[in-house]
Write a protein that holds these residues in place. Sequence first.
Motif, PDB file in Angstrom:
ATOM      1  N   VAL A 139      44.461  49.338  54.279  1.00 16.67           N
ATOM      2  CA  VAL A 139      44.838  48.722  52.645  1.00 16.67           C
ATOM      3  C   VAL A 139      43.702  48.864  51.676  1.00 16.67           C
ATOM      4  CG1 VAL A 139      44.764  46.341  51.880  1.00 16.67           C
ATOM      5  CG2 VAL A 139      46.068  46.658  53.938  1.00 16.67           C
ATOM      6  N   GLU A 140      43.685  49.392  50.449  1.00 19.42           N
ATOM      7  CA  GLU A 140      43.233  49.936  49.527  1.00 19.42           C
ATOM      8  C   GLU A 140      43.351  49.220  48.534  1.00 19.42           C
ATOM      9  OE1 GLU A 140      40.919  53.315  47.083  1.00 19.42           O
ATOM     10  OE2 GLU A 140      42.648  53.800  48.560  1.00 19.42           O
ATOM     11  N   VAL A 141      42.157  48.048  47.789  1.00 23.20           N
ATOM     12  CA  VAL A 141      42.522  47.782  46.478  1.00 23.20           C
ATOM     13  C   VAL A 141      42.035  48.221  45.297  1.00 23.20           C
ATOM     14  CG1 VAL A 141      41.975  45.517  45.447  1.00 23.20           C
ATOM     15  CG2 VAL A 141      42.724  45.626  47.676  1.00 23.20           C
ATOM     16  N   ARG A 142      42.234  49.074  44.306  1.00 27.51           N
ATOM     17  CA  ARG A 142      42.102  49.721  43.672  1.00 27.51           C
ATOM     18  C   ARG A 142      41.394  49.071  41.750  1.00 27.51           C
ATOM     19  NH1 ARG A 142      44.463  55.600  44.516  1.00 27.51           N
ATOM     20  NH2 ARG A 142      44.259  56.438  46.386  1.00 27.51           N
ATOM     21  N   GLU A 143      40.702  49.021  41.729  1.00 27.26           N
ATOM     22  CA  GLU A 143      40.331  48.641  39.982  1.00 27.26           C
ATOM     23  C   GLU A 143      40.972  49.470  39.476  1.00 27.26           C
ATOM     24  OE1 GLU A 143      36.894  46.525  38.045  1.00 27.26           O
ATOM     25  OE2 GLU A 143      36.712  46.124  39.732  1.00 27.26           O
ATOM     26  N   VAL A 144      41.502  49.498  38.676  1.00 27.24           N
ATOM     27  CA  VAL A 144      42.176  50.752  37.499  1.00 27.24           C
ATOM     28  C   VAL A 144      41.326  50.279  36.286  1.00 27.24           C
ATOM     29  CG1 VAL A 144      44.278  51.321  36.301  1.00 27.24           C
ATOM     30  CG2 VAL A 144      44.150  50.665  38.196  1.00 27.24           C
ATOM     31  N   GLY A 145      41.067  49.302  35.336  1.00 28.00           N
ATOM     32  CA  GLY A 145      40.440  49.224  34.525  1.00 28.00           C
ATOM     33  C   GLY A 145      41.349  47.872  33.496  1.00 28.00           C
ATOM     34  N   LEU A 150      43.225  41.966  30.273  1.00 27.34           N
ATOM     35  CA  LEU A 150      43.423  41.363  31.639  1.00 27.34           C
ATOM     36  C   LEU A 150      42.854  42.625  32.321  1.00 27.34           C
ATOM     37  CD1 LEU A 150      46.750  39.951  31.517  1.00 27.34           C
ATOM     38  CD2 LEU A 150      44.490  38.956  31.616  1.00 27.34           C
ATOM     39  N   GLN A 151      42.571  42.340  34.015  1.00 28.85           N
ATOM     40  CA  GLN A 151      41.844  43.744  34.377  1.00 28.85           C
ATOM     41  C   GLN A 151      43.043  43.129  35.471  1.00 28.85           C
ATOM     42  OE1 GLN A 151      38.671  45.137  35.254  1.00 28.85           O
ATOM     43  NE2 GLN A 151      40.352  46.545  36.279  1.00 28.85           N
ATOM     44  N   LYS A 152      43.912  44.854  35.643  1.00 25.66           N
ATOM     45  CA  LYS A 152      44.388  45.436  36.397  1.00 25.66           C
ATOM     46  C   LYS A 152      44.144  46.248  37.987  1.00 25.66           C
ATOM     47  CE  LYS A 152      48.711  48.793  36.697  1.00 25.66           C
ATOM     48  NZ  LYS A 152      48.461  49.454  35.669  1.00 25.66           N
ATOM     49  N   GLY A 159      48.403  54.579  52.417  1.00 30.77           N
ATOM     50  CA  GLY A 159      48.096  55.930  51.179  1.00 30.77           C
ATOM     51  C   GLY A 159      49.452  56.068  50.146  1.00 30.77           C
ATOM     52  N   GLU A 160      50.322  54.888  50.127  1.00 31.97           N
ATOM     53  CA  GLU A 160      50.751  54.864  49.090  1.00 31.97           C
ATOM     54  C   GLU A 160      51.192  52.892  48.573  1.00 31.97           C
ATOM     55  OE1 GLU A 160      56.082  53.777  48.957  1.00 31.97           O
ATOM     56  OE2 GLU A 160      55.121  53.714  50.891  1.00 31.97           O
ATOM     57  N   LYS A 161      51.249  53.641  46.638  1.00 29.35           N
ATOM     58  CA  LYS A 161      50.722  52.037  45.747  1.00 29.35           C
ATOM     59  C   LYS A 161      52.128  51.637  46.155  1.00 29.35           C
ATOM     60  CE  LYS A 161      51.119  52.911  41.784  1.00 29.35           C
ATOM     61  NZ  LYS A 161      50.118  53.251  40.106  1.00 29.35           N
ATOM     62  N   ARG A 162      51.615  49.762  46.182  1.00 33.65           N
ATOM     63  CA  ARG A 162      52.723  49.293  46.516  1.00 33.65           C
ATOM     64  C   ARG A 162      52.668  47.777  45.265  1.00 33.65           C
ATOM     65  NH1 ARG A 162      53.952  48.488  52.484  1.00 33.65           N
ATOM     66  NH2 ARG A 162      53.780  50.659  53.351  1.00 33.65           N
ATOM     67  N   SER A 163      52.039  47.906  44.826  1.00 34.20           N
ATOM     68  CA  SER A 163      51.500  46.462  44.406  1.00 34.20           C
ATOM     69  C   SER A 163      51.117  47.145  43.491  1.00 34.20           C
ATOM     70  CB  SER A 163      51.500  45.241  44.603  1.00 34.20           C
ATOM     71  OG  SER A 163      50.716  45.207  45.265  1.00 34.20           O
ATOM     72  N   GLU A 164      50.812  45.964  41.214  1.00 36.58           N
ATOM     73  CA  GLU A 164      49.934  46.459  40.591  1.00 36.58           C
ATOM     74  C   GLU A 164      50.362  44.610  40.142  1.00 36.58           C
ATOM     75  OE1 GLU A 164      51.153  50.274  38.581  1.00 36.58           O
ATOM     76  OE2 GLU A 164      52.338  48.415  38.003  1.00 36.58           O
ATOM     77  N   MET A 165      49.282  44.267  40.073  1.00 34.78           N
ATOM     78  CA  MET A 165      48.312  42.989  39.864  1.00 34.78           C
ATOM     79  C   MET A 165      47.557  42.787  37.920  1.00 34.78           C
ATOM     80  SD  MET A 165      47.617  41.321  43.200  1.00 34.78           S
ATOM     81  CE  MET A 165      49.320  42.234  44.112  1.00 34.78           C
ATOM     82  N   TRP A 166      47.433  41.954  37.472  1.00 35.56           N
ATOM     83  CA  TRP A 166      47.324  41.930  36.236  1.00 35.56           C
ATOM     84  C   TRP A 166      46.619  41.216  36.165  1.00 35.56           C
ATOM     85  CZ3 TRP A 166      51.214  44.626  36.098  1.00 35.56           C
ATOM     86  CH2 TRP A 166      51.216  45.550  35.789  1.00 35.56           C
ATOM     87  N   VAL A 167      44.952  40.380  35.848  1.00 33.89           N
ATOM     88  CA  VAL A 167      44.636  39.583  36.498  1.00 33.89           C
ATOM     89  C   VAL A 167      43.223  38.831  35.858  1.00 33.89           C
ATOM     90  CG1 VAL A 167      42.725  38.914  38.338  1.00 33.89           C
ATOM     91  CG2 VAL A 167      44.115  40.254  38.704  1.00 33.89           C
ATOM     92  N   ALA A 168      42.951  37.999  35.598  1.00 33.43           N
ATOM     93  CA  ALA A 168      42.684  37.352  33.674  1.00 33.43           C
ATOM     94  C   ALA A 168      41.248  36.570  34.551  1.00 33.43           C
ATOM     95  CB  ALA A 168      42.699  35.995  33.672  1.00 33.43           C
ATOM     96  N   SER A 169      39.438  36.984  34.090  1.00 33.14           N
ATOM     97  CA  SER A 169      39.092  35.809  34.502  1.00 33.14           C
ATOM     98  C   SER A 169      38.367  34.777  35.076  1.00 33.14           C
ATOM     99  CB  SER A 169      37.566  36.531  33.484  1.00 33.14           C
ATOM    100  OG  SER A 169      37.299  35.256  32.546  1.00 33.14           O
ATOM    101  N   VAL A 170      37.904  34.391  36.200  1.00 26.11           N
ATOM    102  CA  VAL A 170      37.503  32.921  37.082  1.00 26.11           C
ATOM    103  C   VAL A 170      37.288  31.938  35.728  1.00 26.11           C
ATOM    104  CG1 VAL A 170      36.836  31.602  38.370  1.00 26.11           C
ATOM    105  CG2 VAL A 170      37.486  33.586  39.417  1.00 26.11           C
ATOM    106  N   GLU A 171      36.178  32.818  35.085  1.00 22.26           N
ATOM    107  CA  GLU A 171      35.351  31.629  34.268  1.00 22.26           C
ATOM    108  C   GLU A 171      37.301  31.832  32.812  1.00 22.26           C
ATOM    109  OE1 GLU A 171      32.426  33.781  36.213  1.00 22.26           O
ATOM    110  OE2 GLU A 171      34.518  34.006  35.105  1.00 22.26           O
ATOM    111  N   SER A 172      37.299  32.147  32.678  1.00 23.67           N
ATOM    112  CA  SER A 172      38.377  32.522  31.571  1.00 23.67           C
ATOM    113  C   SER A 172      39.368  31.242  31.691  1.00 23.67           C
ATOM    114  CB  SER A 172      38.954  33.810  30.944  1.00 23.67           C
ATOM    115  OG  SER A 172      39.897  33.891  32.148  1.00 23.67           O
ATOM    116  N   GLN A 173      39.642  31.061  33.210  1.00 23.12           N
ATOM    117  CA  GLN A 173      40.620  29.493  32.953  1.00 23.12           C
ATOM    118  C   GLN A 173      40.110  28.478  33.171  1.00 23.12           C
ATOM    119  OE1 GLN A 173      44.043  30.930  33.674  1.00 23.12           O
ATOM    120  NE2 GLN A 173      43.263  32.176  32.462  1.00 23.12           N
TER     121      GLN A 173
END
Length: 262
Positions: A139-145, A150-152, A159-173
């Motif tokens: 498993v590898e988690v890549r920080e895209v930008g 939002l952080q993606k 070696g296969e991309k399985r999912s994409e996630m868009w994340v907001a900062s903890v402080e903002s929540q």
Amino acid sequence: MKRSLICTGCFILLTMFAVGGVKLKMETKSKSGAVTQTGWIYSEGEDRLRIDPDVDADSGEMDTSMIYRGDLETLFIVNHEEKEYMLLTRETMEKLSAKLNQAMTDMQKQLEQLPEAQRKMMEDMMKKNMPQAGNDFEVEVREVGVEDGLQKYEVWIGGEKRSEMWVASVESQGLPKDSFAPFQKLSKFYEELLSPLASNPMFQSMGANPFPGFANMSGVPVRIVHLEEGTETTLSEADVESFSSDLFSPPSGYKERKVELE
């Protein structure tokens, strides 16, 4: 499908820990927008977590539950249809690993006693049908930008991309900085629980953490796309509640299904 929902639910869970128990509802939708799966997550304190990955919207019935008890260092896998459960501990998995490794050794000895042609045929058959050791489940988690503020992240498995996630900062929540502590505990326990099986080809897939890299992601997921399934999971409900301690144990009357170690 259930595996991906469990993963998503656990990731959402780690952003919601606060004072009191938390009850979360997750909905997975198809490309058409139809809800294909509904699941619930319950958590309380640092040591109690229950995941019901697929719950019937009308009857409330479910097939399985996963219950983590950090205070007992135990993971319960509950089968509601059969009214039984399996109890997994470090000791159980170490004994199971030893049994499987011995079985592999015995099988190899039996192969060596066969005539060459027959042995080659059996070895070829085993290679074809048995997962091979390697990084197929790495498993590898890549920080895209940053995207749309939002952080993606991308989750790659084997070696296969399985999912994409868009994340907001903890402080903002408005969430506490230690919101990740309970999930980190679960993730670490799961890795320790299944690590003895990681080198056995028969259980290569179990050697992968189904909560990949979530402890390294700081924030609240607002959108999660499962590429292989073509679905999207969102958090549709979040409530703070007090739960009965019974919620974090197999239901009364269920029988324990022993892991065969002899």
